[in-house]
Design a protein around this motif. Sequence first.
Motif, PDB file in Angstrom:
ATOM      1  N   LEU A 292      24.228 -98.166  64.926  1.00 16.54           N
ATOM      2  CA  LEU A 292      25.496 -98.282  64.096  1.00 16.54           C
ATOM      3  C   LEU A 292      26.438 -97.382  64.512  1.00 16.54           C
ATOM      4  CD1 LEU A 292      26.427 -99.141  61.299  1.00 16.54           C
ATOM      5  CD2 LEU A 292      24.927 -97.199  60.265  1.00 16.54           C
TER       6      LEU A 292
ATOM      7  N   ASP B 177      36.322-105.348  61.916  1.00 20.35           N
ATOM      8  CA  ASP B 177      34.615-105.389  61.729  1.00 20.35           C
ATOM      9  C   ASP B 177      34.112-104.728  60.406  1.00 20.35           C
ATOM     10  OD1 ASP B 177      33.892-106.440  64.327  1.00 20.35           O
ATOM     11  OD2 ASP B 177      34.465-104.830  65.283  1.00 20.35           O
TER      12      ASP B 177
ATOM     13  N   TRP C 261      30.649-104.083  59.283  1.00 17.55           N
ATOM     14  CA  TRP C 261      30.096-102.826  60.223  1.00 17.55           C
ATOM     15  C   TRP C 261      30.642-101.746  59.339  1.00 17.55           C
ATOM     16  CZ3 TRP C 261      33.152 -99.356  62.854  1.00 17.55           C
ATOM     17  CH2 TRP C 261      32.553 -98.590  63.578  1.00 17.55           C
TER      18      TRP C 261
ATOM     19  N   TRP D 221      25.507-104.534  66.759  1.00 19.04           N
ATOM     20  CA  TRP D 221      25.274-104.438  65.311  1.00 19.04           C
ATOM     21  C   TRP D 221      25.560-105.709  64.585  1.00 19.04           C
ATOM     22  CZ3 TRP D 221      22.425-100.964  62.719  1.00 19.04           C
ATOM     23  CH2 TRP D 221      22.470-100.929  61.473  1.00 19.04           C
TER      24      TRP D 221
ATOM     25  N   ARG E  74      29.367-106.965  63.639  1.00 19.68           N
ATOM     26  CA  ARG E  74      30.455-106.752  64.572  1.00 19.68           C
ATOM     27  C   ARG E  74      30.926-108.073  65.175  1.00 19.68           C
ATOM     28  NH1 ARG E  74      32.500-101.708  65.872  1.00 19.68           N
ATOM     29  NH2 ARG E  74      33.163-102.190  67.453  1.00 19.68           N
TER      30      ARG E  74
END
Length: 207
Positions: free
Chosen positions: A47, A119, A122, A197, A200
């Motif tokens: 992350l 993103d 995320w 992740w 993303r």
Amino acid sequence: APQDVAPPAPQDQGTYPYQGQDQAPPPPMGPNQSQYSALAPEQLHKLVAPIALYPDSLVAQILGASEYPTQVVEANRMVQANPDLKGRDLAAQADQQDWDPSVKALVEFPTVLANLDRDLSWTSELGQAYQNQQDDVMQAIQYMRHKAYDAGNLRSTPQERVYEQGPDVDIQPANPDVVYVPTYNPAYVYGYPVGLWPGRSEERRVG
């Protein structure tokens, strides 16, 4: 690695709420508050990989801003709508908005802000992790910095200084008036393959 120049970070530091209680869900500090499931260390490593090698001050601003993803979107739209505003003028425009100080600070880093907006899933998960696992997130950042250092990919440059302070690796601008945003590929810089992740949009160079 090539370096991208960013304007200096504002000196006004926001305070970022951290809820450490285990017995009850934290109160709604940001718009992304929901039932939270703690992330394992390996998940946290993945992350934080896209931002772990940023200077300390910029990491702090990103972590704070990630708790307010809606404001991140609004701030990025403001920056895109005012391409002629730069530096102090852009900061003054942001100061008129009802945003968290960390979000306001990021308007002077338009590429970073655009990445957070692009993103957004995320970004939201990063904010939730920081709200609920602040110490774990900071430990994950240090873990990834050590990995990059051990791989030979994190060293002092003319733009920034890398210090080992006990168990921590600190990253500071060489010139306190200019904060550089490093460009690196999180999939390779850490010496082992860091997966993408979920949420993303693609594995691209950040910075």
